[in-house]
Design an enzyme around this catalytic site. Structure first.
Site, PDB file in Angstrom:
ATOM      1  N   LYS A  52      -7.073   6.640   2.973  1.00 13.02           N
ATOM      2  CA  LYS A  52      -6.987   6.467   1.518  1.00 13.02           C
ATOM      3  C   LYS A  52      -8.338   6.015   0.955  1.00 13.02           C
ATOM      4  O   LYS A  52      -8.785   6.496  -0.095  1.00 13.02           O
ATOM      5  CB  LYS A  52      -5.875   5.464   1.172  1.00 13.02           C
ATOM      6  CG  LYS A  52      -4.478   6.039   1.425  1.00 13.02           C
ATOM      7  CD  LYS A  52      -3.361   5.012   1.346  1.00 13.02           C
ATOM      8  CE  LYS A  52      -2.023   5.651   1.757  1.00 13.02           C
ATOM      9  NZ  LYS A  52      -0.893   4.728   1.777  1.00 13.02           N
ATOM     10  N   GLN A 100       0.263  -1.550   1.650  1.00 13.65           N
ATOM     11  CA  GLN A 100       0.639  -0.611   2.704  1.00 13.65           C
ATOM     12  C   GLN A 100       1.892  -1.096   3.432  1.00 13.65           C
ATOM     13  O   GLN A 100       1.999  -2.270   3.812  1.00 13.65           O
ATOM     14  CB  GLN A 100      -0.535  -0.429   3.688  1.00 13.65           C
ATOM     15  CG  GLN A 100      -0.319   0.642   4.738  1.00 13.65           C
ATOM     16  CD  GLN A 100      -0.216   2.059   4.159  1.00 13.65           C
ATOM     17  OE1 GLN A 100      -0.784   2.358   3.120  1.00 13.65           O
ATOM     18  NE2 GLN A 100       0.519   2.923   4.841  1.00 13.65           N
ATOM     19  N   ASP A 123       1.956   3.957  -6.033  1.00  9.69           N
ATOM     20  CA  ASP A 123       2.840   4.475  -4.980  1.00  9.69           C
ATOM     21  C   ASP A 123       4.142   5.012  -5.582  1.00  9.69           C
ATOM     22  O   ASP A 123       4.875   5.750  -4.918  1.00  9.69           O
ATOM     23  CB  ASP A 123       3.220   3.349  -4.002  1.00  9.69           C
ATOM     24  CG  ASP A 123       2.424   3.400  -2.702  1.00  9.69           C
ATOM     25  OD1 ASP A 123       1.991   4.504  -2.319  1.00  9.69           O
ATOM     26  OD2 ASP A 123       2.255   2.335  -2.084  1.00  9.69           O
TER      27      ASP A 123
HETATM   28  N1  GUN Z   1       3.692   3.620   4.521  1.00  8.52           N
HETATM   29  C1  GUN Z   1       3.985   4.918   4.806  1.00  8.52           C
HETATM   30  N2  GUN Z   1       3.782   5.708   3.733  1.00  8.52           N
HETATM   31  C2  GUN Z   1       3.365   4.884   2.733  1.00  8.52           C
HETATM   32  C3  GUN Z   1       2.990   5.128   1.377  1.00  8.52           C
HETATM   33  O1  GUN Z   1       3.028   6.240   0.856  1.00  8.52           O
HETATM   34  N3  GUN Z   1       2.606   4.014   0.689  1.00  8.52           N
HETATM   35  C4  GUN Z   1       2.586   2.776   1.219  1.00  8.52           C
HETATM   36  N4  GUN Z   1       2.200   1.749   0.453  1.00  8.52           N
HETATM   37  N5  GUN Z   1       2.927   2.531   2.478  1.00  8.52           N
HETATM   38  C5  GUN Z   1       3.311   3.587   3.227  1.00  8.52           C
END
Ligand code: GUN
Length: 295
Positions: A52, A100, A123
């Site tokens: 990211k 996350q 998100d």
């Molecule tokens: N863990 C797995 N996929 C995601 C996501 O799209 N966002 C976040 N914050 N955590 C994750």
């Protein structure tokens, strides 16, 4: 059989975003700023967050990574995490941020999600965004479903009138994807069935799918006998399975037995290089949107 190349599609979208960011700069507007909070050192989460941060650089965004330690001996105080969220909510330079997941077991994940301001929740996990999405209002869409919808659109695969079967009912993939595809309008208008561990005779339902989405997190679960001839197959699985031949000691495995399923399909996403890169690019699009909303 057409291979749906999520990596190349994501690269093209990132280039489009970078151009838009350049235009924003030239117009004296702010560069989008995404922040991420990473708790502990889960291997998968480390990789996702690093990807990211790299995607932010590719798009010309500013990014901030906040690391919080948490170990078995010294678990993170949830109040420390909440205080960081509060800071980001109130930081005028931050357009959007994510925490996350998964979080260590002692932390209430839902309380964390609900502590994020909905207008910074890129998100799309906050109940305000989930609720707005379910009734078709503007909102931040959850990144993986949005990435799948965009991938289908860019490959000219219409969902209108199609029977879509989603295997997996998670809050971040199965449920929001079903909500998106059952809406009225372009890249929607589908007849959606969501299956899960209590669904009887799962293979017979899967065989009815024009578009089959596997999002259950079980490597190789979808076998050729579960897929209709000519179906489109979208593989959301990304499970790390041990592989001594790799330097990392593992490889990513999708939920689909690709080798045997692919010859039956009209189109299929690979793992890696399918849905994964599109998930990250959707987060970038949400962050750009967050910056625009705040202009
Ligand atoms: N863990 C797995 N996929 C995601 C996501 O799209 N966002 C976040 N914050 N955590 C994750």
């Amino acid at each position: 059989m057409q291979l749906i190349d999520g990596k190349a599609t994501a690269a093209a979208i990132k280039a489009e975003i970078a151009q838009e960011v350049e235009a924003r700069k030239n117009a004296g507007l702010k560069v989008p700023h995404l922040a991420a909070i990473l708790v502990g050192h889960d291997g998968g989460s480390e990789t996702y967050v690093a990807n990211k941060v790299k995607a932010c650089a590719d798009c010309g965004f500013k990014s901030t990574l906040i690391r919080l330690e948490s170990t078995y001996e010294a678990p993170l105080d949830p109040n420390v995490l909440m205080a960081e969220i509060d800071k980001l909510n109130n930081d005028p330079d931050v357009d959007g941020f994510i925490v996350q997941l998964p979080l260590p077991k002692h932390i209430d994940e839902q309380a964390v999600i609900e502590a994020i301001l909905p207008e910074k929740d890129v998100d799309g996990f906050h109940p305000v965004n989930v609720g707005r999405q379910s009734v078709g209002l503007p909102c931040f869409h959850s990144a993986t479903p949005a990435g799948i919808v965009e991938l289908l659109r860019r490959y000219g695969i219409s969902t209108a009138g199609k029977r879509v079967v989603i295997v997996g009912r998670s809050n971040i993939v199965g449920k929001p994807l079903a909500a998106m595809l059952m809406q009225k309008g372009a890249q929607a208008d589908a007849t959606v069935t969501v299956c899960h561990s209590h669904t009887p005779d799962l293979p017979s339902i899967m065989r009815q799918a024009d578009i089959l989405v596997a999002a259950l997190g079980r490597p190789g679960f979808v076998t050729a006998d579960m897929v209709a001839d000519g179906a489109v197959v979208i593989d959301v699985g990304t499970t790390r399975v041990p592989d001594a031949s790799r330097k990392s000691g593992f490889r990513l495995s999708g939920d689909v037995d690709f080798e045997n399923v692919a010859p039956k399909c009209s189109a299929i996403t690979p793992v890696p290089g399918g849905v994964g890169p599109m998930t990250i690019v959707s987060l970038m699009l949400n962050t750009l949107q967050a910056a625009k909303n705040r202009d």
